[in-house]
Design an enzyme around this catalytic site. Structure first.
Site, PDB file in Angstrom:
ATOM      1  N   GLU A  37     -26.664 -29.127  -1.247  1.00 31.62           N
ATOM      2  CA  GLU A  37     -27.409 -27.992  -1.814  1.00 31.62           C
ATOM      3  C   GLU A  37     -26.995 -26.657  -1.192  1.00 31.62           C
ATOM      4  O   GLU A  37     -26.868 -26.523   0.010  1.00 31.62           O
ATOM      5  CB  GLU A  37     -28.929 -28.206  -1.647  1.00 31.62           C
ATOM      6  N   LYS A  51     -32.850 -40.666   6.033  1.00 30.34           N
ATOM      7  CA  LYS A  51     -31.727 -41.434   5.452  1.00 30.34           C
ATOM      8  C   LYS A  51     -31.682 -42.872   5.951  1.00 30.34           C
ATOM      9  O   LYS A  51     -31.250 -43.756   5.226  1.00 30.34           O
ATOM     10  CB  LYS A  51     -30.404 -40.712   5.716  1.00 30.34           C
ATOM     11  N   ASP A  74     -30.430 -39.362  -2.948  1.00 28.45           N
ATOM     12  CA  ASP A  74     -29.797 -38.099  -2.567  1.00 28.45           C
ATOM     13  C   ASP A  74     -29.011 -38.285  -1.260  1.00 28.45           C
ATOM     14  O   ASP A  74     -29.284 -39.216  -0.486  1.00 28.45           O
ATOM     15  CB  ASP A  74     -30.852 -36.995  -2.375  1.00 28.45           C
ATOM     16  N   ASN A  75     -28.031 -37.443  -1.018  1.00 23.77           N
ATOM     17  CA  ASN A  75     -27.353 -37.334   0.278  1.00 23.77           C
ATOM     18  C   ASN A  75     -26.541 -38.551   0.697  1.00 23.77           C
ATOM     19  O   ASN A  75     -26.429 -38.853   1.888  1.00 23.77           O
ATOM     20  CB  ASN A  75     -28.372 -37.040   1.394  1.00 23.77           C
ATOM     21  N   ASP A 123     -35.195 -39.496  -1.081  1.00 23.52           N
ATOM     22  CA  ASP A 123     -34.756 -38.238  -0.462  1.00 23.52           C
ATOM     23  C   ASP A 123     -35.475 -38.009   0.861  1.00 23.52           C
ATOM     24  O   ASP A 123     -35.684 -36.868   1.280  1.00 23.52           O
ATOM     25  CB  ASP A 123     -35.000 -37.069  -1.427  1.00 23.52           C
TER      26      ASP A 123
HETATM   27  C1  LIG Z   1     -41.026 -42.811   7.496  1.00 20.97           C
HETATM   28  C2  LIG Z   1     -40.686 -42.788   6.046  1.00 20.97           C
HETATM   29  C3  LIG Z   1     -41.215 -41.554   5.429  1.00 20.97           C
HETATM   30  N1  LIG Z   1     -42.373 -41.590   4.727  1.00 20.97           N
HETATM   31  C4  LIG Z   1     -42.823 -40.447   4.136  1.00 20.97           C
HETATM   32  N2  LIG Z   1     -42.223 -39.236   4.226  1.00 20.97           N
HETATM   33  C5  LIG Z   1     -41.090 -39.189   4.946  1.00 20.97           C
HETATM   34  C6  LIG Z   1     -40.533 -40.323   5.555  1.00 20.97           C
HETATM   35  N3  LIG Z   1     -39.386 -39.965   6.162  1.00 20.97           N
HETATM   36  C7  LIG Z   1     -39.235 -38.649   5.944  1.00 20.97           C
HETATM   37  N4  LIG Z   1     -40.250 -38.167   5.214  1.00 20.97           N
HETATM   38  C8  LIG Z   1     -40.416 -36.788   4.746  1.00 20.97           C
HETATM   39  O1  LIG Z   1     -39.336 -36.541   3.859  1.00 20.97           O
HETATM   40  C9  LIG Z   1     -38.685 -35.311   4.200  1.00 20.97           C
HETATM   41  C10 LIG Z   1     -37.437 -35.652   4.955  1.00 20.97           C
HETATM   42  C11 LIG Z   1     -36.265 -35.584   4.341  1.00 20.97           C
HETATM   43  C12 LIG Z   1     -34.995 -35.916   5.096  1.00 20.97           C
HETATM   44  N5  LIG Z   1     -33.897 -35.236   4.418  1.00 20.97           N
HETATM   45  C13 LIG Z   1     -32.850 -34.876   5.144  1.00 20.97           C
HETATM   46  O2  LIG Z   1     -32.733 -35.140   6.330  1.00 20.97           O
HETATM   47  C14 LIG Z   1     -31.809 -34.081   4.460  1.00 20.97           C
HETATM   48  C15 LIG Z   1     -30.870 -33.423   5.250  1.00 20.97           C
HETATM   49  C16 LIG Z   1     -29.880 -32.628   4.685  1.00 20.97           C
HETATM   50  C17 LIG Z   1     -28.901 -31.944   5.556  1.00 20.97           C
HETATM   51  C18 LIG Z   1     -29.328 -31.330   6.739  1.00 20.97           C
HETATM   52  C19 LIG Z   1     -28.415 -30.690   7.553  1.00 20.97           C
HETATM   53  C20 LIG Z   1     -27.071 -30.645   7.177  1.00 20.97           C
HETATM   54  F1  LIG Z   1     -26.202 -29.998   7.968  1.00 20.97           F
HETATM   55  C21 LIG Z   1     -26.642 -31.245   6.016  1.00 20.97           C
HETATM   56  C22 LIG Z   1     -27.567 -31.899   5.198  1.00 20.97           C
HETATM   57  C23 LIG Z   1     -29.811 -32.469   3.293  1.00 20.97           C
HETATM   58  C24 LIG Z   1     -30.750 -33.131   2.491  1.00 20.97           C
HETATM   59  O3  LIG Z   1     -30.711 -33.018   1.122  1.00 20.97           O
HETATM   60  C25 LIG Z   1     -31.731 -33.942   3.058  1.00 20.97           C
HETATM   61  O4  LIG Z   1     -32.604 -34.605   2.220  1.00 20.97           O
HETATM   62  C26 LIG Z   1     -39.658 -34.596   5.106  1.00 20.97           C
HETATM   63  O5  LIG Z   1     -40.576 -33.873   4.320  1.00 20.97           O
HETATM   64  C27 LIG Z   1     -40.306 -35.752   5.848  1.00 20.97           C
HETATM   65  O6  LIG Z   1     -41.574 -35.406   6.358  1.00 20.97           O
HETATM   66 MG   LIG Z   2     -31.888 -34.526   0.194  1.00 20.23          MG
END
Ligand SMILES: CCc1ncnc2c1ncn2[C@@H]1O[C@H](/C=C/CNC(=O)c2cc(-c3ccc(F)cc3)cc(O)c2O)[C@@H](O)[C@H]1O
Ligand SMILES: [Mg+2]
Length: 214
Positions: free
Chosen positions: A199, A144, A169-170, A141
Site C-alpha cells: 500500500e 501474519k 493480504d501481504n 489481514d
Molecule cells: C491474535 C489474532 C488477532 N485477533 C484479532 N485482531 C488481531 C489479531 N492479530 C492482529 N490483530 C489486529 O489486526 C491488525 C494487525 C495487522 C497486522 N498487519 C501488518 O502487520 C501489516 C504490515 C504491513 C507492513 C508494515 C511495515 C512494512 F515495512 C511493510 C509492510 C503491511 C500490511 O498491509 C499489514 O497488514 C491490528 O489492528 C491488530 O490489533
Molecule cells: Mg495488510
C-alpha cells in the site's frame, strides 16, 4: 500524550470525508496515508483487487481478520448487498474504537459486526454466538503468523465449505511463508496469486486467493 496514528486517520475522515459516503471515507484515508503518514491499510491498488473479488463472490456472510482502522471493512461493506453481513475481528480496543467511528461515518454499520477480541477465541464461537454456518469469503489481514493457525482453526470448526474463499493480504510483504506453503501445497485448496504493491509504495506485495475444495 499525543494521538495515535489511527486517531489521526479518524480525525482526517471526520474533517474531510462526506458523512454517509463510504467511497469518500476510503478516498480520504488513501489520500491521508499516501501524502501525510503511511498506515497499514490494504490501500487503493490491492483494494481494487479486493473489490473485484468481493463483487465476483457476492458473499452473504464474510469474515475479516484484523479490522485496524476499518479501511477495508468500509471498502468491503460498501460492496455488499443490504442483507449480507461482514464480521470483523479486532483485539486492540483502541483500534476497535477508532474503527467503529470510521464505519459509522461511512454509514455501513448495518452490514458490519465488529467483534473485539483475539481471533483464536472467537473463531470457535462463530456458530453459537453469531449463527454462522460457514463463511463465503474470509479476508486475512491480521498478524501474519496467525494466518495459518486461524485457517486451520476455521477448517476444524467447520466454518469453510466447498467453494469458501480465503483472500490473504501481504503474502510477499511482510510475507506469510508458512501460510503460502500450506494453501499452495494442500490438495484441499486451489490457490492463485494476485501481484500488486505494498500500500502507497512501489514495493512488491500481493494477495493470495485460495478456494477451499472441501
Ligand atoms: C491474535 C489474532 C488477532 N485477533 C484479532 N485482531 C488481531 C489479531 N492479530 C492482529 N490483530 C489486529 O489486526 C491488525 C494487525 C495487522 C497486522 N498487519 C501488518 O502487520 C501489516 C504490515 C504491513 C507492513 C508494515 C511495515 C512494512 F515495512 C511493510 C509492510 C503491511 C500490511 O498491509 C499489514 O497488514 C491490528 O489492528 C491488530 O490489533
Ligand atoms: Mg495488510
Amino acid at each position: 500524550t499525543g494521538s495515535t496514528r489511527p486517531e489521526r486517520i479518524l480525525a482526517a475522515v471526520q474533517r474531510k470525508a462526506t458523512k454517509g459516503d463510504a467511497r469518500s471515507v476510503v478516498n480520504t484515508i488513501d489520500q491521508y496515508c499516501r501524502y501525510q503518514e503511511w498506515a497499514m491499510n490494504v490501500g487503493d491498488e490491492k483494494g481494487a483487487i479486493l473489490d473485484s473479488i468481493v463483487c465476483e463472490v457476492k458473499p452473504s456472510v464474510m469474515l475479516e481478520l484484523g479490522t485496524y482502522c476499518g479501511y477495508s471493512t468500509v471498502r468491503i461493506a460498501s460492496m455488499l448487498p443490504p442483507n449480507a453481513r461482514l464480521l470483523t475481528l479486532e483485539f486492540n480496543p483502541a483500534y476497535a474504537a477508532v474503527a467503529r467511528q470510521v464505519i459509522a461515518w461511512a454509514g455501513v454499520e448495518d452490514k458490519v459486526v465488529l467483534i473485539e477480541g483475539p481471533s483464536g477465541d472467537w473463531i470457535p464461537k462463530m456458530k453459537e454466538e453469531f449463527g454462522v454456518t460457514s463463511f463465503d469469503l474470509v479476508f486475512l489481514d491480521h498478524w501474519k503468523d496467525r494466518y495459518l493457525p486461524d485457517t486451520k482453526l476455521m477448517e476444524e470448526c467447520g466454518l469453510l465449505r466447498t467453494g469458501s474463499i480465503l483472500l490473504a493480504d501481504n503474502v510477499i510483504c511482510p510475507g506469510t511463508p508458512e501460510y503460502l506453503e500450506y494453501v499452495r501445497g494442500s490438495p484441499r485448496y486451489e490457490s492463485k496469486y494476485f501481484r500488486s504493491h505494498l500500500e502507497y509504495t512501489r514495493v512488491e506485495d500481493g494477495l493470495e486467493k485460495s478456494v477451499f475444495l472441501g
